[in-house]
Design a protein around this motif. Structure first.
Motif, mmCIF file in Angstrom:
data_model
loop_
_atom_site.group_PDB
_atom_site.id
_atom_site.type_symbol
_atom_site.label_atom_id
_atom_site.label_comp_id
_atom_site.label_asym_id
_atom_site.label_seq_id
_atom_site.Cartn_x
_atom_site.Cartn_y
_atom_site.Cartn_z
ATOM 1 N N LYS A 3 0.840 -1.185 0.044
ATOM 2 C CA LYS A 3 -0.095 0.065 -0.100
ATOM 3 C C LYS A 3 0.895 1.195 -0.146
ATOM 4 N N PRO A 4 0.445 2.262 -0.748
ATOM 5 C CA PRO A 4 1.334 3.512 -0.664
ATOM 6 C C PRO A 4 1.475 4.506 0.282
ATOM 7 N N LEU A 5 0.733 4.269 1.318
ATOM 8 C CA LEU A 5 0.708 5.070 2.500
ATOM 9 C C LEU A 5 0.774 4.125 3.797
ATOM 10 N N GLU A 6 1.654 4.888 4.767
ATOM 11 C CA GLU A 6 1.998 4.015 5.780
ATOM 12 C C GLU A 6 1.595 5.159 6.997
ATOM 13 N N ILE A 7 0.779 4.433 7.983
ATOM 14 C CA ILE A 7 0.261 5.338 9.051
ATOM 15 C C ILE A 7 0.812 4.543 10.121
ATOM 16 N N PHE A 8 1.609 5.211 11.187
ATOM 17 C CA PHE A 8 2.078 4.585 12.235
ATOM 18 C C PHE A 8 1.307 5.030 13.495
ATOM 19 N N VAL A 9 0.877 4.191 14.449
ATOM 20 C CA VAL A 9 0.099 4.555 15.864
ATOM 21 C C VAL A 9 0.746 3.922 16.901
ATOM 22 N N GLY A 48 14.307 7.075 12.579
ATOM 23 C CA GLY A 48 14.979 5.881 11.976
ATOM 24 C C GLY A 48 14.546 5.781 10.583
ATOM 25 N N SER A 49 13.237 6.118 10.077
ATOM 26 C CA SER A 49 12.667 6.005 8.889
ATOM 27 C C SER A 49 13.649 6.935 7.838
ATOM 28 N N ILE A 50 13.926 8.192 8.581
ATOM 29 C CA ILE A 50 14.627 9.198 7.838
ATOM 30 C C ILE A 50 16.262 8.788 7.692
ATOM 31 N N LEU A 51 16.807 8.571 8.938
ATOM 32 C CA LEU A 51 18.289 7.899 8.896
ATOM 33 C C LEU A 51 18.610 6.776 7.942
ATOM 34 N N ASN A 52 17.401 5.913 8.022
ATOM 35 C CA ASN A 52 17.611 4.664 7.074
ATOM 36 C C ASN A 52 17.316 5.123 5.637
ATOM 37 N N ASN A 53 16.893 6.192 5.159
ATOM 38 C CA ASN A 53 16.469 6.620 3.984
ATOM 39 C C ASN A 53 15.686 5.662 3.318
ATOM 40 N N LEU A 54 14.422 5.372 4.138
ATOM 41 C CA LEU A 54 13.519 4.388 3.563
ATOM 42 C C LEU A 54 12.766 4.866 2.345
ATOM 43 N N ASP A 55 12.478 3.920 1.740
ATOM 44 C CA ASP A 55 12.011 4.161 0.176
ATOM 45 C C ASP A 55 10.812 4.992 0.345
ATOM 46 N N ASN A 56 9.824 4.839 1.094
ATOM 47 C CA ASN A 56 8.325 5.211 1.027
ATOM 48 C C ASN A 56 8.196 6.187 2.184
ATOM 49 N N GLN A 57 9.610 6.969 2.849
ATOM 50 C CA GLN A 57 9.406 7.846 4.051
ATOM 51 C C GLN A 57 8.513 8.824 3.796
ATOM 52 N N GLU A 58 8.453 9.545 2.677
ATOM 53 C CA GLU A 58 7.471 10.626 2.377
ATOM 54 C C GLU A 58 6.106 10.445 2.428
ATOM 55 N N LEU A 93 17.190 17.551 8.653
ATOM 56 C CA LEU A 93 16.546 16.117 9.200
ATOM 57 C C LEU A 93 15.447 16.388 10.351
ATOM 58 N N ARG A 94 15.985 17.040 11.438
ATOM 59 C CA ARG A 94 14.947 17.356 12.674
ATOM 60 C C ARG A 94 13.865 17.930 12.060
ATOM 61 N N GLU A 95 13.950 19.262 11.117
ATOM 62 C CA GLU A 95 12.818 19.568 10.774
ATOM 63 C C GLU A 95 11.871 18.725 9.898
ATOM 64 N N THR A 96 12.597 17.910 9.245
ATOM 65 C CA THR A 96 11.614 16.822 8.423
ATOM 66 C C THR A 96 10.884 15.828 9.317
ATOM 67 N N ALA A 97 11.672 15.461 10.403
ATOM 68 C CA ALA A 97 11.031 14.507 11.235
ATOM 69 C C ALA A 97 9.846 15.015 11.866
ATOM 70 N N LEU A 98 9.913 16.326 12.264
ATOM 71 C CA LEU A 98 8.745 16.839 12.840
ATOM 72 C C LEU A 98 7.514 17.202 11.884
ATOM 73 N N THR A 99 7.610 17.308 10.582
ATOM 74 C CA THR A 99 6.600 17.338 9.912
ATOM 75 C C THR A 99 5.919 16.162 9.488
ATOM 76 N N ARG A 100 6.446 15.127 10.002
ATOM 77 C CA ARG A 100 5.794 13.900 9.686
ATOM 78 C C ARG A 100 5.102 13.204 10.830
ATOM 79 N N ILE A 101 5.180 13.974 11.765
ATOM 80 C CA ILE A 101 4.570 13.678 13.226
ATOM 81 C C ILE A 101 3.048 14.522 13.157
#
Length: 206
Positions: A3-9, A48-58, A93-101
């Protein structure tokens, strides 16, 4: 199928809340929902998703329950513990992390289950269209007051109704979605899904 979108809870209640929101937005088939556990794990997971540069992190969203780490400042503080560098790149990277929460929207000082229980108890019975099962759930919910552990409100209803947990959470979230506060509770997640919708549907219907 991936699935193209991933939501973590945080937990299974949040899982059913997200499931309901996705269904209401017509996006259920595009979203996979996963758990990171305790709230503080959210920051390790997103970094972790950002540091490991996961494919679908965006296309990943990390959702807090809304009772702790509510402000950007509190979230930044937790991110700083995981992403420690001092370079410009580290700051980005920190700013990016904040936008994904993001988080469910709760009033200050409220615990999720206690708040959701109070909203369900206040549902106008006319909204249930004489559905006997939901009317009974409502009566059981209204019988339950002042539980010591705020995590036990839904457990208690589910136990008294004799449901397994998945069925019980599904029905309680259906009831919660009838409340006037539901649109506010889901606001952040709904906005994120709306921003992703066109691209995701276009890319997956080709």
């Amino acid at each position: 199928q991936i699935k193209p979108l991933e939501i973590f809870v945080e937990d299974d209640l949040a899982h059913y809340l997200i499931k309901k929101i996705c269904a209401q937005e017509g996006m259920a088939k595009y979203v996979s929902i996963k758990k990171f556990g305790a709230a503080k794990n959210c920051f390790t997971a997103v970094c972790g998703s950002i540091l490991n540069n996961l494919d679908n992190q965006e296309n990943m969203l990390f959702v807090l329950d809304g009772d702790i780490y509510k402000t950007d400042e509190e979230q930044k503080k937790q991110i700083d513990k995981v992403l420690t560098g001092t370079t410009d790149k580290d700051n980005i990277l920190r700013e990016t992390a904040l936008t994904r929460i993001t988080q469910f929207v709760l009033p200050d000082g409220e615990k999720p289950e206690k708040y959701y229980h109070s909203l369900i108890c206040n549902i106008d019975d006319n909204k249930l269209n004489n559905d006997e099962e939901y009317n009974e759930i409502l009566r059981v919910a209204r019988d339950i007051q002042n539980i010591g552990d705020s995590h036990k409100f839904f457990d208690n209803i589910i136990e008294r109704m004799g449901y397994n947990r998945e069925v019980g959470l599904d029905k309680l979230v259906n009831l919660l979605s009838l409340t006037s506060e539901w649109d506010n509770i889901k606001r952040n997640i709904k906005n994120w899904l709306e921003n992703k919708k066109d691209t995701v549907i276009e890319n997956n219907n080709n």
